[in-house]
Design a protein around this motif. Structure first.
Motif, PDB file in Angstrom:
ATOM      1  N   GLY A  46      14.979  48.914  32.158  1.00 50.52           N
ATOM      2  CA  GLY A  46      15.578  49.602  33.173  1.00 50.52           C
ATOM      3  C   GLY A  46      15.837  51.075  32.598  1.00 50.52           C
ATOM      4  O   GLY A  46      15.245  51.675  32.006  1.00 50.52           O
ATOM      5  N   HIS A  47      17.301  51.357  33.051  1.00 52.15           N
ATOM      6  CA  HIS A  47      17.871  52.532  32.305  1.00 52.15           C
ATOM      7  C   HIS A  47      17.624  53.683  33.019  1.00 52.15           C
ATOM      8  O   HIS A  47      18.464  54.486  33.663  1.00 52.15           O
ATOM      9  CB  HIS A  47      17.363  52.913  30.763  1.00 52.15           C
ATOM     10  N   THR A  48      16.093  54.200  33.420  1.00 56.46           N
ATOM     11  CA  THR A  48      16.021  55.370  34.305  1.00 56.46           C
ATOM     12  C   THR A  48      15.752  54.615  35.545  1.00 56.46           C
ATOM     13  O   THR A  48      15.495  53.643  35.898  1.00 56.46           O
ATOM     14  CB  THR A  48      14.686  55.723  33.960  1.00 56.46           C
ATOM     15  N   HIS A  49      16.581  55.153  36.826  1.00 59.16           N
ATOM     16  CA  HIS A  49      16.530  54.594  37.875  1.00 59.16           C
ATOM     17  C   HIS A  49      15.331  54.581  38.974  1.00 59.16           C
ATOM     18  O   HIS A  49      15.460  55.367  39.931  1.00 59.16           O
ATOM     19  CB  HIS A  49      17.919  55.347  38.655  1.00 59.16           C
ATOM     20  N   CYS A  50      14.298  54.053  38.371  1.00 61.01           N
ATOM     21  CA  CYS A  50      13.050  53.868  39.012  1.00 61.01           C
ATOM     22  C   CYS A  50      12.722  52.426  38.941  1.00 61.01           C
ATOM     23  O   CYS A  50      13.035  51.866  37.974  1.00 61.01           O
ATOM     24  CB  CYS A  50      12.041  55.053  38.447  1.00 61.01           C
ATOM     25  N   ASN A  51      11.729  52.103  39.975  1.00 58.40           N
ATOM     26  CA  ASN A  51      10.959  50.887  39.838  1.00 58.40           C
ATOM     27  C   ASN A  51       9.643  51.325  39.940  1.00 58.40           C
ATOM     28  O   ASN A  51       8.859  51.781  40.784  1.00 58.40           O
ATOM     29  CB  ASN A  51      11.231  50.013  40.837  1.00 58.40           C
ATOM     30  N   LYS A  52       9.033  51.212  38.763  1.00 59.56           N
ATOM     31  CA  LYS A  52       7.596  51.740  38.576  1.00 59.56           C
ATOM     32  C   LYS A  52       6.689  51.032  37.463  1.00 59.56           C
ATOM     33  O   LYS A  52       7.191  50.633  36.344  1.00 59.56           O
ATOM     34  CB  LYS A  52       7.682  53.375  38.097  1.00 59.56           C
ATOM     35  N   LYS A  53       5.616  50.471  37.712  1.00 58.61           N
ATOM     36  CA  LYS A  53       4.532  49.949  36.824  1.00 58.61           C
ATOM     37  C   LYS A  53       4.037  51.109  35.992  1.00 58.61           C
ATOM     38  O   LYS A  53       3.544  52.088  36.434  1.00 58.61           O
ATOM     39  CB  LYS A  53       3.662  49.384  37.611  1.00 58.61           C
ATOM     40  N   MET A  54       4.306  50.794  34.762  1.00 57.03           N
ATOM     41  CA  MET A  54       4.049  52.051  33.775  1.00 57.03           C
ATOM     42  C   MET A  54       2.488  51.656  33.263  1.00 57.03           C
ATOM     43  O   MET A  54       1.851  52.705  33.087  1.00 57.03           O
ATOM     44  CB  MET A  54       4.953  52.112  32.735  1.00 57.03           C
ATOM     45  N   SER A  55       2.285  50.303  32.996  1.00 59.53           N
ATOM     46  CA  SER A  55       1.027  49.984  32.782  1.00 59.53           C
ATOM     47  C   SER A  55       0.865  48.484  32.951  1.00 59.53           C
ATOM     48  O   SER A  55       1.951  47.648  33.365  1.00 59.53           O
ATOM     49  CB  SER A  55       0.506  50.052  31.302  1.00 59.53           C
ATOM     50  N   ASP A  56      -0.256  47.716  32.588  1.00 58.29           N
ATOM     51  CA  ASP A  56      -0.154  46.251  32.864  1.00 58.29           C
ATOM     52  C   ASP A  56       0.709  45.524  31.898  1.00 58.29           C
ATOM     53  O   ASP A  56       0.941  44.454  32.063  1.00 58.29           O
ATOM     54  CB  ASP A  56      -1.557  45.803  32.615  1.00 58.29           C
ATOM     55  N   GLU A  57       1.217  46.407  30.892  1.00 58.12           N
ATOM     56  CA  GLU A  57       2.068  45.563  29.709  1.00 58.12           C
ATOM     57  C   GLU A  57       3.380  46.080  29.835  1.00 58.12           C
ATOM     58  O   GLU A  57       4.529  45.364  29.669  1.00 58.12           O
ATOM     59  CB  GLU A  57       1.605  45.968  28.331  1.00 58.12           C
TER      60      GLU A  57
END
Length: 407
Positions: free
Chosen positions: A323-334
């Motif tokens: 978490g920490h950064t206030h976003c919900n985001k897929k960064m990669s498959d990992e």
């Protein structure tokens, strides 16, 4: 009519919530056939007919109102529903069999009305989140919070949130890890004050089964580091845990300790995974990047890139959640950033991630982002959850992040 149904279901869930209950899957070293059960109340006296081993007022922090922790490690048969009598109230707990598929939800950095001292919150998020959790509780095997749990100095905000949860969700096993605001309320050691909690309130309130209780589960916490003028975080072992739940493994850790302090714990955790062989493995942490108390290289990705080569952790389906950064985001498959539960900052989002695994011979994992930032989204989700009583029947309202078979 649908919203009336939502209100009715949520009301019923809360009516039975007389115990402030926590359930934690047992530390791997304690075996799969156990759970840690805890109750938070305002009396250090054991009034539960000897059910608990440890009974004590909170120490060092969150000591207001005689807040007390009662906790014990209890045997349970995986795959069966076990009913415990705690102070005259029935508590029903179920953990999956080894290799069984599981369902859970995970969110991070939850905002509430009184945590918006840094940034305001999405309207009514402190009501939306518990309502949705109450509605889906019966469909869950586990749930998780990725730290910065309500940005709470004294425990009052956290207590308010949990008072809005029904027993149905409280008896679902919880896995959580601290964030920087769980040590220093302003988020930085440089802005720390002697009255910050330094993790002490967190480690008592959430009833996790961690390495601090490995040697003697009857005394599950390490109070060797006294806060105050020392302004030092509580001992590392209070925040490190590893376990396998069904076919899904978890390793959780805090970034405020150095790699040198933590390395042997990661080796132990990966050795356990090598023996248990979960189909999927999560590294669960708070810090998306270093700073804010994170020791060099100890953010989630920094550690992931180290231990993904360790025997037991070097499996294809090893994923990194933070978490920490206030976003919900897929960064990669990992890698997945899960830090948006209501703060009107960074990505201006509120949501949780639904995760479902299925067992062999069709081993698979799905990850779906349910966003309830906007009132319309929330109403649609709440209505669907109340009507269907199933996350799977409402996935059309979410965004698929991942859907993959075992490599």
């Amino acid at each position: 009519m649908q919203l009336l149904l939502v209100c009715f279901v949520a009301l019923v869930a809360n009516c039975v919530a007389s115990l402030d209950l926590r359930v934690s899957p047992a530390l791997g070293a304690h075996g799969r056939g156990k759970v840690r059960i805890s109750v938070i109340d305002n009396s250090p006296t054991e009034t539960y007919n000897g059910f608990f081993d440890y009974n004590s007022e909170f120490r060092w922090r969150w000591t207001n109102n005689s807040r007390s922790l009662h906790t014990a490690l209890k045997p349970i048969v995986p795959g069966d529903l076990t009913i415990f009598n705690i102070g005259g109230q029935s508590v029903s707990i179920k953990v999956p069999k080894p290799g069984q598929g599981v369902k859970g939800v995970i969110f991070g950095d939850p905002c509430a009305k009184f945590t918006g001292f840094l940034f305001p919150c999405v309207d009514d998020v402190e009501e939306r989140l518990p309502t949705l959790l109450n509605l889906i509780a019966a469909d869950l095997d586990w749930w998780s919070i990725l730290g910065d749990n309500f940005y709470d100095l004294t425990g009052q905000i956290t207590t308010q949130f949990f008072s809005n949860l029904g027993q149905s969700i409280k008896q679902v096993p919880l896995i959580t890890t601290p964030g920087n605001h769980d040590y220093w309320v302003l988020g930085f050691p440089e802005l720390g004050e002697p009255w910050d909690q330094f993790g002490n309130g967190f480690m008592q309130y959430y009833g996790q089964d961690t390495l601090s209780g490995k040697a003697n589960p009857r005394y599950p916490l390490d109070f060797s580091v006294q806060p105050g003028l020392s302004m030092k975080p509580a001992a590392l072992s209070n925040f490190f845990q590893y376990k396998v739940f069904g076919n899904l493994g978890f390793i959780t850790f805090s970034s405020v300790y150095t790699w040198e302090q933590s390395e042997t714990y990661f080796e132990e955790a990966c050795d356990y995974m090598a023996a248990e062989k979960p189909d999927f493995l999560f590294l669960v942490n708070h810090w998306s990047s270093c700073g804010a108390g994170c020791k060099p290289g100890m953010n989630a990705t920094g550690v992931y890139n180290k231990i993904k080569y360790f025997k037991g952790c070097n499996i294809p389906n090893f994923k990194n959640l933070y978490g920490h950064t206030h976003c919900n985001k897929k960064m990669s498959d990992e890698s997945y950033l899960i830090g948006a539960t209501g703060f009107l900052q960074d990505c201006f989002q509120a949501g949780f991630i639904y995760i479902k695994t299925t067992p062999a011979p069709h081993t698979n994992m799905e990850m779906i982002n349910f966003d309830f930032s906007h009132k319309t989204n929330y109403n649609n989700l709440a209505s669907c959850f109340a009507r269907e009583m199933s996350l799977d029947q409402c996935t059309h309202l979410g965004t698929v992040w991942y859907n993959g078979t075992l490599n």
